[in-house]
Design an enzyme around this catalytic site. Structure first.
Site, PDB file in Angstrom:
ATOM      1  N   GLY A 193       0.560  -1.287  -0.103  1.00  0.00           N
ATOM      2  CA  GLY A 193      -0.213  -0.136   0.178  1.00  0.00           C
ATOM      3  C   GLY A 193       0.921   1.881  -0.061  1.00  0.00           C
ATOM      4  O   GLY A 193       1.948   1.010   0.085  1.00  0.00           O
ATOM      5  N   CYS A 194       0.333   2.345   0.472  1.00  0.00           N
ATOM      6  CA  CYS A 194       1.557   3.723  -0.066  1.00  0.00           C
ATOM      7  C   CYS A 194       2.323   3.466   1.492  1.00  0.00           C
ATOM      8  O   CYS A 194       1.613   4.385   2.663  1.00  0.00           O
ATOM      9  CB  CYS A 194       0.204   4.967   0.415  1.00  0.00           C
ATOM     10  SG  CYS A 194      -0.682   4.604  -1.085  1.00  0.00           S
ATOM     11  N   VAL A 195       3.333   2.622   1.904  1.00  0.00           N
ATOM     12  CA  VAL A 195       4.290   2.192   2.523  1.00  0.00           C
ATOM     13  C   VAL A 195       5.716   2.410   2.126  1.00  0.00           C
ATOM     14  O   VAL A 195       5.798   2.412   1.315  1.00  0.00           O
ATOM     15  CB  VAL A 195       4.188   1.515   3.690  1.00  0.00           C
ATOM     16  CG1 VAL A 195       2.343   1.495   4.570  1.00  0.00           C
ATOM     17  CG2 VAL A 195       3.743   0.038   3.099  1.00  0.00           C
ATOM     18  N   ALA A 214      -3.012   3.162   5.729  1.00  0.00           N
ATOM     19  CA  ALA A 214      -1.801   4.058   6.098  1.00  0.00           C
ATOM     20  C   ALA A 214      -2.167   4.656   6.935  1.00  0.00           C
ATOM     21  O   ALA A 214      -0.921   5.048   8.218  1.00  0.00           O
ATOM     22  CB  ALA A 214      -0.583   4.760   4.707  1.00  0.00           C
TER      23      ALA A 214
END
Lengths: 275, 105, 445
Positions: B103-105, C215
């Site tokens: 994901g957005c990491v 996130a």
């Protein structure tokens, strides 16, 4: 042969030009815009939208923000082209006497008409050469260019050069005869084309350009309007007002390769989403 | 295919170097991974983080929030980076045998 | 296929709900999909047929400026589609072939597409400078969609699609873990403020559905905390939904049908909790997907959609803010500025939260992308990602000393720490705009 060039081909050219352009635009408009592609900051009203698009199209503002040199030549080229086209219509119709309408003497009107035409023609010629040079001088643009990109410029240059040639003091062009010929074409009573080879070549090249136009990138004339209209569309309003139904059928058709989560994992793999 | 060899046994890794089969995790695998992830010597502190991650994953099926990891193990984020130079998400999770956080990491 | 990113293997493609295409059928299916896309998206047809190849976009694209790779120059990138498009779908291309810049499909093409359409951040900056408004992001969206329909996609995207389907968020956080995270954040807020600030989950009869980025439940905790504090103070009846704990909609970044499924999920979740307002958290392309695509993707929308920064800006005067002694700049996420109309709100909020706000140049709708946009967050792409982030790093460096770098988008939050570190600014602290709101709010104990 002259009969064909003078009395048949112009109609073919005009027909292909108009029908071709209409066909191109209609194919575009037939395809839906499933999602608003609004580019922000977005115009707030219809009036603002028209103003914004008009400004971008008339002044080439996005180019001005980017490459100033390109903006200069591109703008000069388009404006002088527009002037030349208007000049042809007005100048030939009034036989260079159009400025008598604003009080000039017949002689002064002819002089002004011819000077304006010459200046616009030279600007057009120079800007086309500048754009041609630019296409070869900037590495990325050169690599991007196909023969057709040069051909477009060369074709227009050929039209301009043959046209400008007729302006030379040593060349005599009988304007009233040309007016009679063009008038005949427009009133659907074609008369033989004046046997002036400079005029014939100029006119023939224009006809070729008109036939080529709708199938080339020159359709950016209209593509720019359709494209700009698309990215300046107002964003959606939520909750959706009653009666608004956006085109919701997107890509999914026969042979859908993506399964919805409802059908996934059942091992069918052939389920169509059938939207 | 990527493999890492642990005690003569080849264990399959994915393109990111994470183990494909979580059941094949072992303490010896951690030792093998340590070298590739810039961990010079596995200390008690490393094991504290690794065991915490494994326990959390067993209970919740996902890696814990980074801040929760720090708070519960008592290490600051900087200390975690000192322990695992490639970071908590990519380094520590790899050693603990967790799937790679995505994901957005 | 030799491309700079990991391509999903057959098993991963299937797990994500797609059918792999046998080698022998690729060309036929590729052309069918291209035809499909062109007839369903006016933008593709007009934009592919209108370019005059003036090259003005070259110097405006951070991807080209950072990588110096010809195929990353927007017009050249679009040519990767335009040339085959001309060959099969235009009269001149069929008749004139190479003269007109038309090219046959060949097997190399897919590798080129995978390489270069995944080096476009879909930032839309080129469209700002194109005299015709040609938007390369549209071409990239279409190209990625066509490839995924053929079963060709990055492993990264396939993995996210699987997580989304399984858990309702990109990271794959199951509900018990969401509850655990929310409790942890509630504890943190209690320790800090002494107040009982809740993060309600799946609470029925809520007025507001807040959709954070997943996130925020892993690394960007302060963004979630900032939003929770704001809702608490304003006395809003709100909730998050375990059905869609994800503002990001990666479907927009690789497959339009996945995008639509996400939007339908959003609609269902809002209906389930009874929300009349959906507030989207700090996520750039997710905001574009929700704001601009929800109606087109799944029909009339019965609720209002706002961005959390729009919401905060609207309620700014009601928040008990005390200015933090910080010098802060703002990175405009592309999908807020150019594609989502959230431009002035983050500025208003930051000015209210900190003592000094400085603009980087260029800014607003002319801002450069962070280099991670459109989901280019793959580890294996790190070197290219740093090149894509070069312009951003230069912009920040020019501002001198800063205390905080506000980057209100989860992709930017994931990309920029690497970029800053790579270009020697690793000590700069960064995070969202809601983070600042949370920290600047002073509660009476």
């Amino acid at each position: 042969m002259l009969y064909f060039i003078g009395q048949v081909f112009p109609y073919i050219a005009m027909g292909v030009f108009l029908a071709g352009l209409a066909w191109r635009v209609l194919t575009w408009l037939k395809a839906p815009v499933p999602f608003q592609l609004t580019m922000f900051p977005a115009p707030a009203s219809a009036v603002e939208r028209v103003t914004a698009v008009g400004k971008q199209l008339c002044l080439f503002t996005p180019l001005y923000k980017g490459d100033r040199t390109l903006w200069f030549w591109a703008w000069i080229m388009h404006v002088s082209l527009a002037l030349v086209i208007v000049g042809h219509i007005v100048g030939i119709y009034f036989l260079t006497q159009q400025f008598t309408l604003i009080g000039l003497s017949p002689k002064a009107s002819t002089l002004l008409s011819e000077s304006l035409g010459t200046v616009a023609g030279i600007m057009l010629l120079l800007s086309l050469l500048a754009l041609f040079y630019r296409r070869t001088a900037i590495a990325e643009v050169k690599r991007l260019s196909d023969p057709a990109d040069y051909f477009d410029l060369l074709l227009i240059l050929a039209v301009v050069i043959t046209g400008m040639h007729m302006r030379l003091p040593t060349v005599h062009v009988d304007l009233p005869v040309i007016r009679t010929y063009l008038g005949g074409l427009l009133t659907l009573q074609p008369v033989p084309i004046p046997e002036n080879w400079l005029f014939i070549s100029h006119f023939l090249l224009v006809n070729i350009l008109m036939i080529y136009f709708p199938f080339s990138k020159l359709v950016h004339l209209l593509g720019s309007v359709v494209s700009r209209a698309m990215i300046s569309e107002a964003p959606p309003v939520y909750p959706t007002p009653a009666g608004v139904q956006r085109q919701a059928t997107i890509f999914a058709k026969e042979g859908q390769s993506y399964e919805s989560s409802a059908t996934r994992g059942q091992g069918t793999g052939s389920q169509s989403r059938g939207v | 295919m990527n493999y890492i060899e642990v005690n003569g046994v080849k264990i399959e890794l994915d393109e990111d170097g994470f183990i494909v089969e979580p059941d094949l995790w072992s303490e010896d695998l951690v030792k093998a991974f340590a070298k590739t992830e810039g961990v010079e010597e596995l200390t008690e502190d490393h094991w504290k983080v690794i065991n915490y991650l494994r326990d959390y994953f067993k209970q919740f099926g996902i890696a814990p929030m980074i801040r929760k990891l720090c708070k519960d193990t008592g290490f600051s984020l900087k200390e975690i980076y000192d322990l695992f130079p490639s970071g908590p998400a990519k380094g520590a999770c790899k050693l603990a045998g967790l799937p790679k956080p995505t994901g957005c990491v | 296929m030799k491309v700079p990113l990991h391509v999903a293997k057959e098993q991963e493609v299937k797990a994500a709900g797609f059918k792999p295409t046998p080698e022998t059928e690729i060309k036929e299916k590729f052309l069918a999909k291209l035809d499909d896309v062109r007839s369903s998206m006016r933008s593709i047809m007009v934009m592919l047929e209108t370019c005059t190849k003036c090259g003005n976009c070259a110097q405006q694209c951070h991807s080209y400026l950072g990588t110096n790779d010809y195929n990353n120059f927007p017009a050249a990138r679009a040519e990767l589609m335009r040339r085959v498009y001309k060959r099969y779908f235009t009269t001149a291309g069929k008749l004139l072939g190479r003269f007109y810049g038309a090219e046959e499909f060949d097997s190399e093409l897919i590798s080129k597409w995978m390489t270069y359409f995944y080096q476009c951040n879909e930032c839309r900056r080129c469209a700002q400078f194109c005299p015709f408004g040609i938007d390369t992001a549209e071409v990239t969206i279409a190209a990625r969609h066509i490839m995924s329909e053929l079963g060709i996609m990055p492993k990264f995207m396939a993995g996210i699609a699987v997580n989304m389907e399984k858990s309702g968020n990109n990271m794959g956080i199951p509900k018990p873990a969401i509850v655990d995270c929310a409790e942890f954040m509630e504890d943190e807020m209690r320790d800090e403020t002494g107040l009982d600030i809740k993060i309600p989950i799946d609470k029925p009869n809520s007025d507001v559905l807040y959709v954070p980025s997943s996130a925020d439940f892993f690394t960007n905790v302060d963004t979630m905390i900032g939003a929770a504090k704001m809702f608490h103070h304003l006395g809003v009846n709100w909730t998050i939904s375990s059905k869609i704990l994800e503002a990001a909609n990666f479907g927009l970044l690789f497959n339009m049908n996945v995008m639509r499924e996400h939007n339908q999920r959003l609609k269902e979740a809002a209906r389930e909790v009874g929300a009349s307002l959906v507030v989207q958290g700090e996520c750039g392309h997710g905001w574009r997907a929700a704001r601009m695509y929800t109606e087109g993707a799944s029909g009339p929308v019965p609720f209002k959609i706002m961005h959390v920064l729009e919401y905060a800006a609207e309620n700014l005067s009601k928040l008990p803010l005390r200015k933090l002694p910080l010098r802060v700049t703002l990175h405009d996420p592309c999908n807020y500025a150019r594609a989502g109309g959230v431009i002035e709100q983050p500025r208003q909020i930051i000015r209210a939260c900190v003592e000094e706000f400085v603009e980087m140049t260029p800014n607003r709708e002319e801002n450069f992308c962070c280099g991670g946009g459109s989901g280019i967050l793959m580890d294996e792409m790190m070197e290219i990602r740093m090149q894509l982030g070069k312009k951003k790093a230069e912009q920040v460096k020019a501002l001198g000393s800063l205390d905080y770098f506000a980057v209100p988008c989860s992709i930017c939050k994931a990309q920029l720490p690497h970029v800053m570190k790579h270009y020697g600014m690793g000590s700069l602290s960064m995070g969202g705009v809601m983070d600042l709101v949370g920290k600047a709010m002073v509660f009476d104990k």
